[in-house]
Scaffold this motif. Sequence first.
Motif, short mmCIF file in Angstrom:
data_model
loop_
_atom_site.label_atom_id
_atom_site.label_comp_id
_atom_site.label_asym_id
_atom_site.label_seq_id
_atom_site.Cartn_x
_atom_site.Cartn_y
_atom_site.Cartn_z
N ASP A 222 -6.55 16.74 10.74
CA ASP A 222 -5.14 17.11 10.59
C ASP A 222 -4.50 16.19 9.55
O ASP A 222 -3.78 15.25 9.89
CB ASP A 222 -4.42 17.00 11.94
CG ASP A 222 -2.92 17.28 11.86
OD1 ASP A 222 -2.51 17.97 10.91
OD2 ASP A 222 -2.19 16.80 12.73
N GLU A 223 -4.74 16.47 8.27
CA GLU A 223 -4.31 15.55 7.22
C GLU A 223 -2.80 15.40 7.14
O GLU A 223 -2.27 14.30 6.94
CB GLU A 223 -4.83 16.04 5.85
CG GLU A 223 -4.43 15.13 4.71
CD GLU A 223 -4.88 15.65 3.35
OE1 GLU A 223 -4.65 14.93 2.36
OE2 GLU A 223 -5.45 16.75 3.28
N ARG A 224 -2.06 16.49 7.31
CA ARG A 224 -0.62 16.46 7.06
C ARG A 224 0.22 16.48 8.33
O ARG A 224 1.38 16.88 8.32
CB ARG A 224 -0.22 17.61 6.13
CG ARG A 224 -0.83 17.41 4.74
CD ARG A 224 -0.35 18.40 3.73
NE ARG A 224 -0.82 17.99 2.40
CZ ARG A 224 -0.04 17.52 1.45
NH1 ARG A 224 1.25 17.38 1.66
NH2 ARG A 224 -0.54 17.18 0.27
N MET B 131 11.17 7.58 5.67
CA MET B 131 11.67 8.95 5.60
C MET B 131 11.52 9.57 4.21
O MET B 131 11.74 10.77 4.04
CB MET B 131 13.14 8.99 6.03
CG MET B 131 13.36 8.63 7.49
SD MET B 131 12.49 9.71 8.65
CE MET B 131 13.41 11.23 8.46
N ILE B 132 11.17 8.76 3.22
CA ILE B 132 11.01 9.27 1.85
C ILE B 132 9.60 8.92 1.39
O ILE B 132 9.23 7.74 1.32
CB ILE B 132 12.04 8.63 0.90
CG1 ILE B 132 13.45 8.91 1.40
CG2 ILE B 132 11.87 9.14 -0.52
CD1 ILE B 132 14.52 8.10 0.71
N GLY B 133 8.78 9.92 1.11
CA GLY B 133 7.41 9.62 0.73
C GLY B 133 6.60 10.86 0.42
O GLY B 133 7.16 11.95 0.24
N ALA B 134 5.29 10.67 0.40
CA ALA B 134 4.39 11.78 0.07
C ALA B 134 3.03 11.52 0.70
O ALA B 134 2.66 10.37 0.95
CB ALA B 134 4.24 11.91 -1.44
N GLY C 213 0.81 -1.22 0.00
CA GLY C 213 0.00 0.00 0.00
C GLY C 213 0.84 1.26 0.00
O GLY C 213 0.58 2.21 -0.75
N ASP C 214 1.88 1.29 0.86
CA ASP C 214 2.74 2.47 0.93
C ASP C 214 3.50 2.69 -0.37
O ASP C 214 3.62 3.83 -0.85
CB ASP C 214 3.75 2.30 2.07
CG ASP C 214 3.14 2.53 3.44
OD1 ASP C 214 1.91 2.70 3.53
OD2 ASP C 214 3.90 2.55 4.43
N MET C 215 4.03 1.61 -0.95
CA MET C 215 4.81 1.74 -2.17
C MET C 215 3.93 2.10 -3.37
O MET C 215 4.31 2.94 -4.19
CB MET C 215 5.58 0.45 -2.44
CG MET C 215 6.67 0.16 -1.42
SD MET C 215 7.54 -1.38 -1.73
CE MET C 215 8.49 -0.96 -3.19
N THR C 216 2.76 1.49 -3.45
CA THR C 216 1.86 1.79 -4.56
C THR C 216 1.38 3.23 -4.50
O THR C 216 1.32 3.93 -5.52
CB THR C 216 0.66 0.82 -4.55
OG1 THR C 216 1.14 -0.52 -4.60
CG2 THR C 216 -0.27 1.07 -5.73
N GLY C 217 1.04 3.69 -3.30
CA GLY C 217 0.61 5.07 -3.15
C GLY C 217 1.70 6.06 -3.51
O GLY C 217 1.43 7.09 -4.16
N PHE C 218 2.93 5.76 -3.13
CA PHE C 218 4.04 6.66 -3.46
C PHE C 218 4.30 6.65 -4.96
O PHE C 218 4.54 7.71 -5.57
CB PHE C 218 5.29 6.23 -2.68
CG PHE C 218 6.44 7.21 -2.76
CD1 PHE C 218 6.22 8.56 -2.96
CD2 PHE C 218 7.74 6.76 -2.63
CE1 PHE C 218 7.28 9.46 -3.02
CE2 PHE C 218 8.81 7.65 -2.70
CZ PHE C 218 8.58 9.00 -2.89
N ALA C 219 4.23 5.46 -5.56
CA ALA C 219 4.39 5.38 -7.02
C ALA C 219 3.32 6.19 -7.73
O ALA C 219 3.59 6.90 -8.71
CB ALA C 219 4.34 3.92 -7.47
#
Length: 362
Positions: free
Chosen positions: A235-237, A155-158, A110-116
């Motif tokens: 608080d989304e972010r 530490m690397i994402g969006a 989920g994390d990788m697909t979302g970042f992609a």
Amino acid sequence: MQTLKLELGERSYSIHIAPGLLQQPQLILPQLRGKQVLIVTNTTVAPLYLQTLTSSLQQARPDLDIRHCILPDGEAYKDITHLQLIWDALLEAGFNRHATLVALGGGVIGDMTGFAAACYQRGIAFIQVPTTLLSQVDSSVGGKTGVNHPLGKNMIGAFWQPRAVIIDTNTLKTLPQREVAAGMAEVIKYGLLADANFLDWLEQHMAALMAGDPVLLAEAIARSCQCKADIVAEDERESGKRALLNLGHTFGHAIETEMGYGVWLHGEAVGCGMWLAADLSRRLGWLTGKELQRIEQLLLAASLPVRPPAKMSVDAFLRHMAVDKKNLDGQLRLILLQKPGEAVLMDFKETSLLRQCLSDAL
């Protein structure tokens, strides 16, 4: 079927929870941007559920161009190198910015697909179809995406919100017991940080939950998702209240980074991290010894560790904890418990107290 809503204005989306949802394509089809669909999964989940999901979508929409990207399974592969395999698949298929990614798997997928999705052609749609308890109650909801780095976890994402979250509770039937326990750590977290009544409920039903009672698991998932949805909507972010969702994570991420990603499951590390946070809260005079024991017993009932690995050192903990997204201007910030069901984010300056807490635990 239970349907919750995460309210984020034009980026609001639904969280659907029920058995058999992999075979209900009508929940996914309205969220597709176009005809191009890439399902991202891993080598463990693909043999179990990839054909079911693909067939249900293809039968409902024969015009869809559905492709697959199957990644190796495990936290050790949650990195930029393996993330690129998703982009490779999109580019090789000639998919455009109207393509949709579907994350079929646990939190890593989920994390990788979302970042992609957040990065490909500066942002395309994606849908979460989580298959582990941990991903169903936590990582699939809220739009945090990313990969690990050797020096720090996530530490690397969006921030990139999904179009929908489809939780098929039948997928829990094939989940190993260790993964169930890891997911239960995140469930317990919601009770500890924001909902004392839920904490009481978990104590009453933990044995049945760990035994796989489908009705109770569905309720635990729904209550966890609702708690997270309410906090993210506010608080989304993570500028304030959302940071409370990291209860136990600063300690837990230190364990994962030091031991090597995947040696301890994320939920196992968080479970231990919550105990350490509770013990530190006791040392500050916020929790009583009896309350700490209560938390420990609940974690143990969920088959979670409450002491860090013997290979860890105090200095290793502090070194990794210094590399934490919550820290501000070099100041360590921790989520601690004022009482069971009420967490607080604080700038933590009592270094000697923290050292003693870690030393005693080790």
